[in-house]
Design a protein around this motif. Structure first.
Motif, PDB file in Angstrom:
ATOM      1  N   VAL A  17       0.933  -0.658   0.303  1.00  0.00           N
ATOM      2  CA  VAL A  17       0.189   0.188  -0.433  1.00  0.00           C
ATOM      3  C   VAL A  17       0.749   1.311   0.197  1.00  0.00           C
ATOM      4  O   VAL A  17       0.321   2.301  -0.560  1.00  0.00           O
ATOM      5  N   GLY A  18       2.141   1.733   0.528  1.00  0.00           N
ATOM      6  CA  GLY A  18       2.558   2.533   1.157  1.00  0.00           C
ATOM      7  C   GLY A  18       2.998   3.073  -0.224  1.00  0.00           C
ATOM      8  O   GLY A  18       2.993   4.297  -0.891  1.00  0.00           O
ATOM      9  N   PRO A  19       3.857   2.085  -1.641  1.00  0.00           N
ATOM     10  CA  PRO A  19       4.077   2.701  -2.947  1.00  0.00           C
ATOM     11  C   PRO A  19       3.002   3.506  -3.551  1.00  0.00           C
ATOM     12  O   PRO A  19       3.352   4.391  -4.231  1.00  0.00           O
ATOM     13  N   MET A  20       1.858   3.011  -3.030  1.00  0.00           N
ATOM     14  CA  MET A  20       0.612   3.005  -3.770  1.00  0.00           C
ATOM     15  C   MET A  20      -0.177   4.714  -3.238  1.00  0.00           C
ATOM     16  O   MET A  20      -0.634   5.415  -4.555  1.00  0.00           O
ATOM     17  N   THR A  21       0.507   5.365  -2.170  1.00  0.00           N
ATOM     18  CA  THR A  21      -0.078   6.521  -1.714  1.00  0.00           C
ATOM     19  C   THR A  21       0.781   7.556  -2.330  1.00  0.00           C
ATOM     20  O   THR A  21       0.367   8.409  -2.302  1.00  0.00           O
ATOM     21  N   ILE A  22       1.818   7.133  -2.534  1.00  0.00           N
ATOM     22  CA  ILE A  22       2.672   8.254  -3.003  1.00  0.00           C
ATOM     23  C   ILE A  22       2.379   8.384  -4.494  1.00  0.00           C
ATOM     24  O   ILE A  22       2.151   9.341  -5.430  1.00  0.00           O
ATOM     25  N   ALA A  23       2.161   7.235  -5.311  1.00  0.00           N
ATOM     26  CA  ALA A  23       1.314   7.637  -6.512  1.00  0.00           C
ATOM     27  C   ALA A  23       0.285   7.766  -6.908  1.00  0.00           C
ATOM     28  O   ALA A  23      -0.184   8.724  -7.874  1.00  0.00           O
ATOM     29  N   MET A  24      -0.605   8.187  -5.501  1.00  0.00           N
ATOM     30  CA  MET A  24      -1.954   8.411  -6.308  1.00  0.00           C
ATOM     31  C   MET A  24      -1.760  10.299  -5.886  1.00  0.00           C
ATOM     32  O   MET A  24      -2.713  10.786  -5.781  1.00  0.00           O
ATOM     33  N   LEU A  25      -0.578  10.324  -4.629  1.00  0.00           N
ATOM     34  CA  LEU A  25      -1.138  11.824  -4.768  1.00  0.00           C
ATOM     35  C   LEU A  25      -0.324  12.049  -5.703  1.00  0.00           C
ATOM     36  O   LEU A  25      -0.595  13.774  -5.382  1.00  0.00           O
ATOM     37  N   LEU A  26       0.168  11.920  -6.489  1.00  0.00           N
ATOM     38  CA  LEU A  26       0.688  12.649  -7.840  1.00  0.00           C
ATOM     39  C   LEU A  26       0.103  12.462  -8.574  1.00  0.00           C
ATOM     40  O   LEU A  26      -0.180  13.576  -9.271  1.00  0.00           O
ATOM     41  N   LYS A  27      -1.105  11.425  -8.411  1.00  0.00           N
ATOM     42  CA  LYS A  27      -2.020  11.794  -9.429  1.00  0.00           C
ATOM     43  C   LYS A  27      -2.892  12.691  -9.349  1.00  0.00           C
ATOM     44  O   LYS A  27      -3.471  13.435  -9.728  1.00  0.00           O
ATOM     45  N   ASN A  28      -3.511  12.823  -8.088  1.00  0.00           N
ATOM     46  CA  ASN A  28      -4.321  14.023  -7.574  1.00  0.00           C
ATOM     47  C   ASN A  28      -3.446  15.597  -7.767  1.00  0.00           C
ATOM     48  O   ASN A  28      -4.308  16.345  -8.242  1.00  0.00           O
ATOM     49  N   THR A  29      -2.185  15.019  -7.790  1.00  0.00           N
ATOM     50  CA  THR A  29      -1.443  16.849  -8.028  1.00  0.00           C
ATOM     51  C   THR A  29      -1.774  16.904  -9.378  1.00  0.00           C
ATOM     52  O   THR A  29      -1.876  18.075  -9.929  1.00  0.00           O
TER      53      THR A  29
END
Ligand code: GUN
Length: 291
Positions: free
Chosen positions: A271-283
């Motif tokens: 889950v950890g790396p997914m959190t970062i990827a989705m933050l980028l998607k939101n940005t």
């Protein structure tokens, strides 16, 4: 048993985002810009924020890291937030949690411009999520939904037990999975520290999301054959045999649970790396919304 590989999936998502950034740049458009504010010296928080900033560089975003000392007053932090709200160069920003105890977290999150709130923590955005309106979904639950969707894990009509009712993981997770959407349509139970007979619930669950923050809490005797396990926990356990003196443990006792699971996320690399990827998607979305 299938490992839900968050590291690989997040790399795929980051590659998709990097491609979009290339297109933006080729068209002479603005590059998305994420800022991250961290107050204090918590080692784990610093690691997470560092990883977020590094991920920005990887996909070609601009990024700004704002490190404030532990003694920062609430008024000083609110002034910094006002500055970020008014800075046209910044598309989105996050305030890393937890904050030092003398700062009112709710007051701070409320001060963030909801259109720049790429963590999806502002009450307006939480409300929009609950109402299924377009918004920034909180990155960790969003990442879990994306992982379930990309691995085609069946969720419709399934019994889901979410263990943990935090505002940033358990609660939004339970809302999203109950909605009519990809990786949704599930029947969701939210369990927490006051839940009676947790094992009775988990033994009936088709999918268990563990977001409790207690290392290796969920054990093999608590789950049925064919279960899907999402482990959101990440705790540093002292381990003198490791170079940095600790190892990372999830909320799931992997050795006893994995043999019974159809799908399971590892820790680290789930889950950890997914959190970062989705933050980028939101940005990326924040940048598009502002353009
Ligand atoms: N602390 C733990 N998870 C998060 C997160 O997703 N965003 C922020 N801002 N702080 C966190």
């Amino acid at each position: 048993m299938t490992i839900l590989d968050g590291k690989k999936t997040s790399a795929d998502i980051k590659a998709e985002i990097a491609e979009k950034v290339k297109e933006l740049k080729a068209q002479g458009k603005k590059t998305p810009h994420l800022a991250a504010v961290i107050v204090g010296n918590d080692g784990a928080s610093k690691t997470y924020v560092g990883a977020k900033v590094k991920a920005c560089e990887l996909v070609g975003f601009d990024s700004t890291l704002i490190e404030l000392p532990t003694e920062t007053t609430e008024a000083e932090l609110l002034a910094k937030i006002e500055e970020l709200n008014n800075n046209d160069a910044i598309d989105g920003y996050i305030v890393q949690l937890p904050l030092p105890k003398h700062i009112d977290e709710h007051k701070v999150l409320l001060a963030v411009d909801a259109t720049k709130d790429v963590d999806g923590f502002h009450p307006t955005n939480v409300g929009r999520m609950a109402l299924e309106l377009p918004t920034f979904l909180p990155a960790t639950p969003y990442g879990v939904m994306e992982l379930l969707e990309r691995y085609k894990v069946p969720t419709s009509g399934k019994n889901v037990v979410v263990i943990g009712r935090s505002h940033i993981v358990g609660r939004p997770m339970s809302i999203l999975m109950s909605q009519k959407r990809a990786a949704g349509d599930a029947t969701v139970t939210v369990a927490h520290s006051r839940t009676a007979n947790l094992k009775e619930l988990t033994l009936k669950a088709d999918i268990i999301v563990v977001a409790l923050g207690v290392a290796e809490f969920l054990t093999g005797d608590m789950v049925k054959e064919g279960v899907t396990i999402i482990d959101v926990g990440i705790t540093r356990l002292d381990d003198p045999s490791k170079k940095n003196g600790f190892r990372l443990a999830g909320d799931v006792h992997f050795e006893s649970v994995a043999p019974k699971a159809a799908f399971i996320t590892p820790v680290p690399g789930g889950v950890g790396p997914m959190t970062i990827a989705m933050l980028l998607k939101n940005t990326l979305l924040a940048g598009e919304n502002r353009a």
